[in-house]
Design a protein around this motif. Structure first.
Motif, PDB file in Angstrom:
ATOM      1  N   ASN A 484       0.820  -1.215   0.000  1.00 33.82           N
ATOM      2  CA  ASN A 484       0.000   0.000   0.000  1.00 33.82           C
ATOM      3  C   ASN A 484       0.854   1.266   0.000  1.00 33.82           C
ATOM      4  OD1 ASN A 484      -2.542  -1.119  -0.174  1.00 33.82           O
ATOM      5  ND2 ASN A 484      -2.900  -1.163   2.025  1.00 33.82           N
ATOM      6  N   LEU A 485       2.000   1.238   0.667  1.00 31.14           N
ATOM      7  CA  LEU A 485       2.900   2.385   0.615  1.00 31.14           C
ATOM      8  C   LEU A 485       3.383   2.637  -0.807  1.00 31.14           C
ATOM      9  CD1 LEU A 485       5.068   1.854   3.834  1.00 31.14           C
ATOM     10  CD2 LEU A 485       3.575   3.803   3.355  1.00 31.14           C
ATOM     11  N   MET A 486       3.696   1.572  -1.518  1.00 31.96           N
ATOM     12  CA  MET A 486       4.168   1.708  -2.901  1.00 31.96           C
ATOM     13  C   MET A 486       3.044   2.215  -3.805  1.00 31.96           C
ATOM     14  SD  MET A 486       6.453  -1.784  -2.968  1.00 31.96           S
ATOM     15  CE  MET A 486       7.267  -1.498  -4.542  1.00 31.96           C
ATOM     16  N   LEU A 487       1.844   1.694  -3.599  1.00 32.43           N
ATOM     17  CA  LEU A 487       0.701   2.148  -4.396  1.00 32.43           C
ATOM     18  C   LEU A 487       0.384   3.612  -4.106  1.00 32.43           C
ATOM     19  CD1 LEU A 487      -1.524  -1.011  -3.943  1.00 32.43           C
ATOM     20  CD2 LEU A 487      -0.627  -0.184  -6.118  1.00 32.43           C
ATOM     21  N   GLU A 488       0.441   3.989  -2.845  1.00 34.27           N
ATOM     22  CA  GLU A 488       0.170   5.376  -2.459  1.00 34.27           C
ATOM     23  C   GLU A 488       1.189   6.319  -3.089  1.00 34.27           C
ATOM     24  OE1 GLU A 488       0.788   7.139   1.741  1.00 34.27           O
ATOM     25  OE2 GLU A 488      -1.254   6.342   1.718  1.00 34.27           O
ATOM     26  N   ARG A 489       2.442   5.914  -3.088  1.00 38.05           N
ATOM     27  CA  ARG A 489       3.490   6.727  -3.718  1.00 38.05           C
ATOM     28  C   ARG A 489       3.201   6.957  -5.191  1.00 38.05           C
ATOM     29  NH1 ARG A 489       8.849   3.708  -5.275  1.00 38.05           N
ATOM     30  NH2 ARG A 489       7.228   2.778  -6.597  1.00 38.05           N
ATOM     31  N   ASP A 490       2.691   5.924  -5.842  1.00 35.91           N
ATOM     32  CA  ASP A 490       2.451   5.994  -7.287  1.00 35.91           C
ATOM     33  C   ASP A 490       1.054   6.499  -7.634  1.00 35.91           C
ATOM     34  OD1 ASP A 490       5.009   5.051  -7.687  1.00 35.91           O
ATOM     35  OD2 ASP A 490       4.390   2.957  -7.841  1.00 35.91           O
ATOM     36  N   GLY A 491       0.312   6.977  -6.633  1.00 38.84           N
ATOM     37  CA  GLY A 491      -1.010   7.525  -6.904  1.00 38.84           C
ATOM     38  C   GLY A 491      -2.042   6.489  -7.298  1.00 38.84           C
ATOM     39  N   GLN A 492      -1.829   5.249  -6.868  1.00 40.80           N
ATOM     40  CA  GLN A 492      -2.744   4.164  -7.211  1.00 40.80           C
ATOM     41  C   GLN A 492      -3.664   3.847  -6.037  1.00 40.80           C
ATOM     42  OE1 GLN A 492      -2.679   2.931 -10.413  1.00 40.80           O
ATOM     43  NE2 GLN A 492      -1.102   4.497 -10.718  1.00 40.80           N
ATOM     44  N   LYS A 493      -4.756   3.170  -6.333  1.00 36.99           N
ATOM     45  CA  LYS A 493      -5.701   2.753  -5.306  1.00 36.99           C
ATOM     46  C   LYS A 493      -5.060   1.706  -4.407  1.00 36.99           C
ATOM     47  CE  LYS A 493     -10.349   0.820  -4.697  1.00 36.99           C
ATOM     48  NZ  LYS A 493     -11.556   0.272  -5.393  1.00 36.99           N
ATOM     49  N   THR A 494      -5.176   1.891  -3.100  1.00 36.82           N
ATOM     50  CA  THR A 494      -4.561   0.957  -2.158  1.00 36.82           C
ATOM     51  C   THR A 494      -5.520  -0.188  -1.824  1.00 36.82           C
ATOM     52  OG1 THR A 494      -5.323   2.268  -0.275  1.00 36.82           O
ATOM     53  CG2 THR A 494      -3.123   2.750  -1.143  1.00 36.82           C
ATOM     54  N   PHE A 495      -4.974  -1.244  -1.239  1.00 36.53           N
ATOM     55  CA  PHE A 495      -5.777  -2.397  -0.849  1.00 36.53           C
ATOM     56  C   PHE A 495      -6.511  -2.096   0.451  1.00 36.53           C
ATOM     57  CE2 PHE A 495      -2.470  -4.388  -3.497  1.00 36.53           C
ATOM     58  CZ  PHE A 495      -3.283  -5.093  -4.385  1.00 36.53           C
ATOM     59  N   PRO A 496      -7.819  -2.354   0.505  1.00 37.62           N
ATOM     60  CA  PRO A 496      -8.588  -2.042   1.718  1.00 37.62           C
ATOM     61  C   PRO A 496      -8.291  -3.010   2.854  1.00 37.62           C
ATOM     62  CG  PRO A 496      -9.961  -3.216   0.138  1.00 37.62           C
ATOM     63  CD  PRO A 496      -8.648  -2.953  -0.558  1.00 37.62           C
TER      64      PRO A 496
END
Length: 516
Positions: A484-496
């Motif tokens: 989720n940290l990597m997704l957040e960095r890349d502006g992507q939807k994170t896993f709930p």
């Protein structure tokens, strides 16, 4: 698509690879062994199959959730079996069977430790609320001091029980030290004696009783094999027999990985699932001034190690799936393991006898015994290669005498000994500390190695050596935090993240919601 390399095919590395691949990244996994799973892998001795490491699977709801996040159903890959009872505890003068059934526990406590029934009910009520408060700390990043100031963190701080040990906490509910120990033995796997372990960890035993303990048919190693199957379906390449020589860095960036054969492979990010101490001292080149550097790591606090016997025997004994044998002087045993770091003659032993649940692990009429004795890690400088046979014989004699395993030595057909030296030299476990860094409050949350590992912009950690800590389901959670940290960095939807489910025994929920 960003190219991501995952170093290590343990459960943390495999989980992060599953999630990142599902999110659309180009992922490859590199593993030095010819099998997946790391410590969560299998050992085959003739016709006998063993789990190498973890044998308790709790927080099954989290494992199911991870598979669901990739559009899959766990039961399509493995066959979970809920254990009942959970385990048996053996003291010098009595035995105590632990169950996830409230009525059974009340009845057993009434017979074995009369007068503590009401305390058990209060333990369930109050620890349920403690878990609700602490769960967010195990599910979110803790990479900076500001994370400690988040509302859910501030709400949970009182539940960390500063200045109160686990035994202090359990003394609030139970007037018998043996019963208190029944709810604290998990602490030694965190690297602490229950007399020193923070009271917050009263949640560990509660989680087992509220949500159950599971076996997977074929062993817990089937979980990491299932994860590898998912990665195959996702098109992720797992490179087995491919050890890493170093993680290649330039200033504040990771440029790629160099294999043992000298090949340099470039990537956008690297996720390290190798044992943290090993990675820090062998794979990375962290500056001396950083908190986590090779020069400083020896001064940190580490868990115990384990002395293992994997025994294929030609008979079957009357044992539960899980049995925990307490040393006659348990407090002295804990001090010898973590304090003075000497070999205990009066030892505590865990025995798994899985054939009572799963007949696929041994030939008909025979069984596998997985024997684990917590022992000092390799900071002790014990010469295990010189004393391991003597210690093995003491283990066997103790099992014969205290568990009634008559003539055990004569029934052994297959045997493997694994000492702390083996954990360090064969499995790259730093100082043989099987459960990684200790979980003292000064090595938790922001004070533990961060999932986003500074000083590098694109280096990430998963596993027991990062937040939130060790233990199979917690390691899996570390992978979701990192993904989720990597997704957040890349502006992507994170896993709930789902809320805590209803307990296995619904009456525990009713008790906790009813209040005192």
């Amino acid at each position: 698509m960003k190219k991501i390399y995952v170093v290590g095919a343990g459960p943390g590395g495999l989980t992060s690879a599953m999630l990142l691949a599902h999110a659309g990244y180009d992922v490859e996994v590199f593993e030095k062994e010819n099998f997946v799973g790391g410590r969560t892998s299998s050992i085959q001795l003739g016709d006998y199959t063993f789990d190498r490491g973890p044998t308790f699977l709790n927080m099954m709801y989290l494992v199911r959730e991870i598979f669901e996040l990739t559009g899959r159903t766990l039961e399509d890959y493995v066959e979970p079996v809920a254990l009942s009872p959970l385990y048996e505890l053996v003291y010098a003068d009595k035995r105590f069977t632990v169950s996830s059934d409230y009525d059974q526990m009340i009845e057993t406590i009434s017979k074995t430790f009369p007068g503590n029934e009401e305390g058990y009910t209060r333990y369930l009520q109050e620890t349920h609320k403690k878990l609700e408060a602490l769960a967010p700390l195990l599910q979110r990043k803790m990479d900076s001091v500001t994370d400690l100031l988040a509302p859910e963190t501030l709400k949970a701080l009182p539940e960390l029980e500063f200045g109160k040990s686990l035994m202090d906490k359990l003394g609030k509910y139970f007037d018998d030290e043996q019963l208190q120990l029944a709810f604290t033995f998990q602490s030694k796997y965190l690297g602490m004696s229950p007399w020193n372990c923070p009271g917050a960890f009263s949640i560990l035993s509660y989680i087992e009783q509220a949500y159950g303990i599971y076996h997977l048919k074929g062993g817990l190693n089937q979980l990491t094999k299932a994860m590898a199957k998912v990665l195959e379906e996702q098109g992720v390449k797992i490179h087995l027999n491919t050890p890493i020589k170093e993680v290649v860095q330039y200033k504040k960036r990771i440029e790629g990985i160099r294999l043992e054969d000298g090949q340099l492979l470039h990537c956008d990010d690297v996720v390290i699932n190798a044992d943290f101490g090993y990675a820090l001292t062998k794979l990375l080149n962290v500056p001396k001034k950083r908190q986590w550097s090779p020069q400083k790591i020896e001064k940190k606090q580490y868990s115990c190690s384990t002395f293992m016997l994997y025994l294929g025997i030609d008979t079957q004994y009357d044992l539960q799936h899980h049995t925990i044998l307490f040393a006659e002087d348990y407090r002295k045993n804990m001090e010898e393991i973590s304090g003075t770091k000497v070999i205990s003659k009066d030892m505590s032993i865990y025995v798994q006898n899985p054939v009572v649940t799963d007949d696929t692990l041994a030939p008909a009429g025979k069984s596998t015994l997985y024997v684990l004795a917590p022992v000092p890690n390799n900071f002790s400088e014990i010469e295990w290669n010189e004393v391991k046979q003597q210690y093995r014989d003491l283990l066997i004699a103790t099992l014969e005498e205290r568990l009634g395993l008559t003539d055990l030595a004569s029934h052994i057909e297959e045997e493997l000994i694994y000492s702390p030296i083996d954990w360090e030299e064969k499995m790259n476990v730093y100082k043989g500390a099987t459960f990684n860094l200790g979980h003292q409050l000064n090595q938790m949350m922001t004070f533990r190695p961060h999932n986003h590992f500074a000083p590098y912009e694109n280096c990430w950690l998963v596993g027991g050596g990062t937040h939130p800590g060790s233990g199979l389901p917690i390691i899996i959670e570390s992978a979701r935090i990192t993904a989720n940290l990597m997704l957040e960095r890349d502006g992507q939807k994170t896993f709930p993240i789902k809320p805590l489910p209803q307990e296995l025994d619904y009456r525990i929920t009713e008790l906790s919601h009813a209040g005192l």
